[in-house]
Scaffold this motif. Structure first.
Motif, short mmCIF file in Angstrom:
data_model
loop_
_atom_site.label_atom_id
_atom_site.label_comp_id
_atom_site.label_asym_id
_atom_site.label_seq_id
_atom_site.Cartn_x
_atom_site.Cartn_y
_atom_site.Cartn_z
N TYR A 1 13.17 -20.01 12.88
CA TYR A 1 13.57 -19.96 11.48
C TYR A 1 13.44 -21.33 10.83
O TYR A 1 13.69 -22.36 11.47
CB TYR A 1 15.03 -19.52 11.37
N SER B 1 15.23 -18.95 5.30
CA SER B 1 14.50 -18.01 4.44
C SER B 1 13.25 -17.44 5.10
O SER B 1 12.81 -16.35 4.73
CB SER B 1 14.11 -18.69 3.13
N GLU B 2 12.67 -18.18 6.06
CA GLU B 2 11.43 -17.75 6.69
C GLU B 2 11.52 -17.86 8.21
O GLU B 2 12.29 -18.66 8.75
CB GLU B 2 10.25 -18.60 6.20
N TRP C 1 8.77 -18.59 11.24
CA TRP C 1 7.39 -19.00 11.53
C TRP C 1 7.06 -18.62 12.97
O TRP C 1 7.76 -19.02 13.90
CB TRP C 1 7.22 -20.50 11.33
N ILE D 1 7.07 -15.04 8.20
CA ILE D 1 7.77 -13.79 7.96
C ILE D 1 8.95 -14.03 7.02
O ILE D 1 9.69 -15.02 7.18
CB ILE D 1 8.28 -13.20 9.29
N ASP D 2 9.12 -13.14 6.05
CA ASP D 2 10.29 -13.18 5.17
C ASP D 2 11.51 -12.79 5.98
O ASP D 2 11.58 -11.68 6.54
CB ASP D 2 10.09 -12.23 3.99
N ALA E 1 14.43 -11.95 5.13
CA ALA E 1 15.25 -10.87 4.56
C ALA E 1 14.62 -9.50 4.77
O ALA E 1 15.30 -8.52 5.10
CB ALA E 1 15.49 -11.12 3.07
N THR E 2 13.29 -9.42 4.60
CA THR E 2 12.62 -8.13 4.69
C THR E 2 11.92 -7.91 6.03
O THR E 2 11.49 -6.80 6.33
CB THR E 2 11.57 -8.01 3.58
N GLU F 1 5.62 -9.81 7.08
CA GLU F 1 4.75 -10.97 7.06
C GLU F 1 4.32 -11.24 5.63
O GLU F 1 3.73 -10.37 4.97
CB GLU F 1 3.54 -10.75 7.96
N LYS F 2 4.59 -12.43 5.13
CA LYS F 2 4.32 -12.74 3.72
C LYS F 2 3.07 -13.59 3.53
O LYS F 2 2.43 -13.54 2.48
CB LYS F 2 5.53 -13.44 3.08
N THR F 3 2.73 -14.40 4.54
CA THR F 3 1.53 -15.22 4.44
C THR F 3 1.15 -15.74 5.82
O THR F 3 1.90 -15.55 6.78
CB THR F 3 1.75 -16.40 3.47
#
Length: 482
Positions: free
Chosen positions: A133, A138-139, A141, A153-154, A156-157, A160-162
């Motif tokens: 984390y 918040s993310e 890795w 990775i987000d 919260a959800t 994978e965000k980017t």
């Protein structure tokens, strides 16, 4: 030949909220002197039983296992839905979520630390290795070692965000104390990259002395970054701030694996696991002098300190045990049986805030059922060079050898012989090539235990290591010790 079932007293202390926030970089926790609490947990990821062991450090009790998958051969089924090769661990800054990476099923399992239940599984690219984390939580890795990126990775959800594009084979990422940087070593390329946490841009590069780095950690004072080079048996240190200059490279020993830190009354110390030697080597981070050598069990792997620096916990990969080191005495004071082939290890403060925290845990059972053997050079059988463990998986055993003492970069074969000295025809189990330090981790699978541990009157076979030639196995270089 012995069956290892040992008992551990596990000690530790609890991190402060600041320590928890920084705890994603191994060794960066700064928890002061807060006492051990029944709210805290020690977790170990176990690769062959596909489990995570859960220990309450306040009562020195193994509470049970979180089972993420099944052992072989059921895990080989095309309908298998569990996780495979549970390997990496990270945790959220608030201690409420554990991130467990399974390298064989390309996944990250997010586990509720209060209930020990999986609340989400995120699938990624080939062979992810470790997940940590960001300090703000918040993310997450994840280094996708089988490809060429870090998956972001987000938290919260769990989506994978980017992706952060890198050279092939990123091994592990950890964050600086202030959260400004992520340091990402490589397992396939001789280069560590430094990435800006805020905008995901590469801001620095550090030359590795070899391509294979499995582990990287930042010192608690925020000044240094240490990385291990498993194939050459070295540890490398560089400055945590720009221009990220290499400070020191040290020879540590074959199958050097993980590094972590403890603040003690003797200063800030680095603890390094050296697999073939079955040792922890301890270094002063100011002078880089080695201040202690600590014998442990077979093939030490992951390690993590207590917040107050009085204890360091070590997973013994070929012993199915967790060792605890007293950093004042620099010796092992206890061991606990855990699952098969522990890899990563973390200490999570305030993981459970209400209740006993034993929901959904399973008993240890046969997870520690294993047979250990040792190999030595012919004519010098008093000096063990290679440890071999047969991990029971029902009718089959996973065979893992922590091999040392070979010529560098040469082909060898792990084989079975009908004779204790290795004479006569050999039955190959696994071909391998030694690394530049003359070592290797060698795996095979089969119903081996009953023939290498046969009762009187039964046909007996012996494990050996031989040179591998073009026409098959050649000279015996190591043989099983009775």
């Amino acid at each position: 030949m012995t069956n290892r079932v040992l008992t551990l007293v596990l000690l530790g202390t609890m991190l402060t909220p600041l320590g928890a926030l920084a705890g994603q970089a191994p060794g960066s926790a700064d928890g002061g002197d807060r006492p051990i609490s029944s709210k805290d947990r020690v977790y170990a990821a176990e690769q062959f039983s596909n489990t995570i062991s859960v220990t309450d450090p306040s009562t020195n009790t193994l509470l049970g296992l979180i089972r993420l998958g099944d052992p072989q051969p059921s895990s080989l089924s095309p309908l298998y839905k569990g996780q495979l090769l549970v390997h990496g661990l990270g945790f959220a800054p608030d201690g409420k979520t554990l991130a467990a990476v399974s390298i064989g099923s390309n996944s990250v399992s997010f586990i509720d630390t209060a209930t020990n239940a999986v609340k989400h599984t995120t699938y990624l690219g080939r062979s992810p290795h470790e997940a940590f984390y960001t300090p703000d939580g918040s993310e997450v890795w994840v280094t996708v070692r089988g490809e060429d990126y870090v998956a972001v990775i987000d938290a919260a959800t769990f989506a994978e965000k980017t992706r952060i594009k890198l050279p092939a084979g990123p091994g592990m990422t950890i964050f600086s104390r202030d959260g400004a940087y992520s340091y990402i070593c490589s397992s396939f390329n001789p280069e560590t990259v430094v990435v800006s946490t805020k905008d995901h841009q590469i801001v620095g590069k550090v030359k590795q002395e070899s391509p294979f780095c499995p582990n990287i950690a930042a010192t608690p004072d925020g000044k240094q970054v240490w990385l291990t080079l498993k194939d050459v048996g070295k540890v490398q240190v560089f400055d945590a701030k720009p221009p990220f200059k290499v400070i020191k490279t040290m020879d540590t020993g074959p199958l050097t694996n993980h590094v972590n830190f403890a603040r003690t009354d003797k200063g800030q110390l680095a603890y390094v696991t050296v697999g073939v030697l079955n040792q922890i080597k301890v270094f002063d981070t100011a002078s880089f002098e080695q201040v202690a050598t600590i014998p442990v069990g077979n093939l030490p792997h992951g390690l993590w300190p207590s917040a107050d620096g009085t204890r360091v916990y070590v997973g013994l990969e070929n012993d199915d045990n967790l060792a605890v080191i007293d950093t004042a005495a620099q010796r092992v004071v206890a061991n606990v049986p855990i699952g098969q082939a522990p890899q990563a290890l973390v200490y999570v403060p305030d993981a459970v805030t209400e209740g006993p925290g034993t929901e959904n845990l399973q008993p240890l059972g046969d997870a520690t059922a294993a047979t250990t053997l040792r190999l030595a050079a012919p004519g010098d059988q008093e000096k063990t060079i290679t440890s071999v463990t047969l991990f029971d998986q029902g009718l089959l055993q996973v065979i893992q050898a922590g091999v040392g003492g070979l010529e560098p970069k040469q082909p060898y074969v792990l084989a079975l012989s009908a004779n204790a000295d290795g004479s006569g025809p050999l039955q190959p189990l696994a071909k391998f090539k030694s690394n530049p330090a003359g070592a290797a981790v060698v795996n095979a699978l089969g119903p081996i235990r009953h023939i290498v541990a046969a009762d009187a009157g039964e046909a007996r076979r012996y494990l050996v290591i031989a040179r591998q030639g073009e026409d098959g196995p050649g000279e015996i270089v190591q043989a099983q010790v009775e």
